[in-house]
Design an enzyme around this catalytic site. Structure first.
Site, PDB file in Angstrom:
ATOM      1  N   GLY A 173       0.813  -1.214   0.000  1.00 41.13           N
ATOM      2  CA  GLY A 173       0.000   0.000   0.000  1.00 41.13           C
ATOM      3  C   GLY A 173       0.843   1.259   0.000  1.00 41.13           C
ATOM      4  N   CYS A 174       0.209   2.354   0.419  1.00 39.82           N
ATOM      5  CA  CYS A 174       0.765   3.694   0.196  1.00 39.82           C
ATOM      6  C   CYS A 174       1.971   4.063   1.054  1.00 39.82           C
ATOM      7  CB  CYS A 174      -0.337   4.738   0.395  1.00 39.82           C
ATOM      8  SG  CYS A 174      -1.593   4.673  -0.896  1.00 39.82           S
ATOM      9  N   PHE A 175       2.270   3.292   2.099  1.00 38.08           N
ATOM     10  CA  PHE A 175       3.445   3.651   2.917  1.00 38.08           C
ATOM     11  C   PHE A 175       4.736   3.088   2.335  1.00 38.08           C
ATOM     12  CE2 PHE A 175       1.779  -0.290   4.899  1.00 38.08           C
ATOM     13  CZ  PHE A 175       2.911  -1.089   4.832  1.00 38.08           C
TER      14      PHE A 175
END
Length: 389
Positions: free
Chosen positions: A163-165
């Protein structure tokens, strides 16, 4: 007789992990955010949902995004109507696209990074590949190794479904690889394609609609190594420290689930509030050892999950508007490209710093922070040291 400690010492690099090149790539299909709601509701046969369309139009207007790039063209969507329908079984069709296109887009970015680095690709010792777009075996890391013609002995690490991290995660891992393996040159690639998350609108699943308004496609690649060869390799940023933390009381705030219908996206809590409430703690832990407590004295690269996250972080920390200029620029020009975003922002920052004659790759400043935010809620914090331009 040689000791284990002597072997270990000989294996370690001297200096800090250093970013030596950055390359980015997007699909050729560009979508204009101002007209996207009309296109999206037409292509998904949802034009009768007028109230929902108005809501989506407002989301797009508030997104601070001007344009995005998407592999999914009207032609592809017409050939795959199940991808357009809300919650129709479509995983096979989506997988068929991403298992080919994710490594392909990654190759484009990697070739640009390798060209800037200026060294033969045979000197790449490690490959870290990250994507939230589909899964396969052997993975996108294997496909990219073949596409680029890397050595068969390259040490590969494949990260799926982060995901986005994860733009922060790949830097943290590459730092450890570079600093603990003398002479290592790590190729890091983040490649994301929204073919896994695209679907039609539904009244009961507005968080999915948020994703449809924000996500875009893109790939970024960087070369990381310690002890750059003087006059041969050009340092851009040094990776000083890297940490990961789970935010308290944030379980279920961002979820993604791989199902027959593709990757479903869920926002269940006040994500901007949770991040802004906890960001000071991460900054203090990262910068206290350096004696830094003025957050306007450092340069900023923050994953632009959406404009609300950036606005609330800015407000909470009293940041001057120019601090998030590079971050907002990338959001505006590309949308939220998940793991690839922060690497795009690094690229934008070093280019703008050089163009404006600011003295260092970090907008004329010495120290900086890179943040990744994503499912968990997970926060990655990387302390960067800029290099004179």
């Amino acid at each position: 007789m040689v000791t284990v400690e002597e072997i270990r010492r000989a294996q370690r690099a001297e200096g800090p992990a250093t970013i030596m090149a950055i390359g980015t790539a997007t699909p050729s299909n560009c979508v204009d955010q101002s007209t996207y709601p009309d296109y999206y509701f037409r292509i998904t046969n949802s034009e009768h949902k007028t109230e929902l369309k108005e809501k989506f139009q407002r989301m797009c207007d508030k997104s601070m995004i001007k344009k995005r790039y998407m592999h999914l063209t009207e032609e592809i969507l017409k050939e795959n109507p199940n991808i357009c329908e809300y919650m129709a079984p479509s995983l096979d069709a989506r997988q068929d696209i991403v298992v080919v296109e994710v490594p392909k887009l990654g190759k484009e970015a990697a070739q640009k990074a390798i060209k800037e680095w200026g060294q033969p690709k045979s000197k790449i010792t490690h490959l870290v590949f990250c994507t939230t777009s589909g899964v396969d075996m052997p993975g996108a890391d294997y496909q990219l190794t073949k596409l680029l013609g890397l050595r068969s002995s390259v040490k590969r690490l494949m990260m799926y479904q982060q995901g986005c991290f994860a733009g922060g995660t790949v830097l943290r891992l590459a730092k450890d690889l570079a600093e603990n393996n003398k002479g290592a040159r790590v190729l890091v690639v983040c490649s994301e394609i929204t073919a896994v998350t695209f679907r039609g609108p539904n009244d009961t699943h507005l968080d999915s609609l948020v994703g449809q308004a924000l996500f875009g496609d893109g790939a970024a690649a960087i070369i990381i190594g310690s002890d750059p060869l003087p006059g041969v390799e050009r340092p851009l940023f040094e990776l000083v420290s890297a940490s990961q933390t789970l935010l308290p009381d944030s379980e279920g705030a961002i979820d993604g689930h791989l199902r027959e219908v593709g990757l479903t996206f869920h926002l269940l809590k006040d994500v901007p509030g949770l991040i802004s409430k906890n960001i000071q703690k991460s900054l203090v832990e990262a910068f206290q050892p350096l004696g830094i407590s003025d957050w306007n004295s450092i340069f900023w690269i923050a994953h632009p999950g959406g404009p609300a996250i950036l606005d609330q972080v800015e407000l909470k920390l009293g940041l001057k508007p120019e601090k998030l200029r590079a971050t907002r620029h990338v959001l505006s020009e590309y949308g939220n490209m998940s793991s690839a975003c922060v690497l795009f922002i690094l690229d934008e920052m070093r280019k703008a710093s050089s163009k404006e004659g600011l003295g260092t790759t970090g907008e004329g400043l010495e120290w900086g922070v890179l943040f990744g935010f994503g499912p968990g809620l997970t926060v990655e914090t990387v302390v960067l040291h800029s290099v004179s331009t």
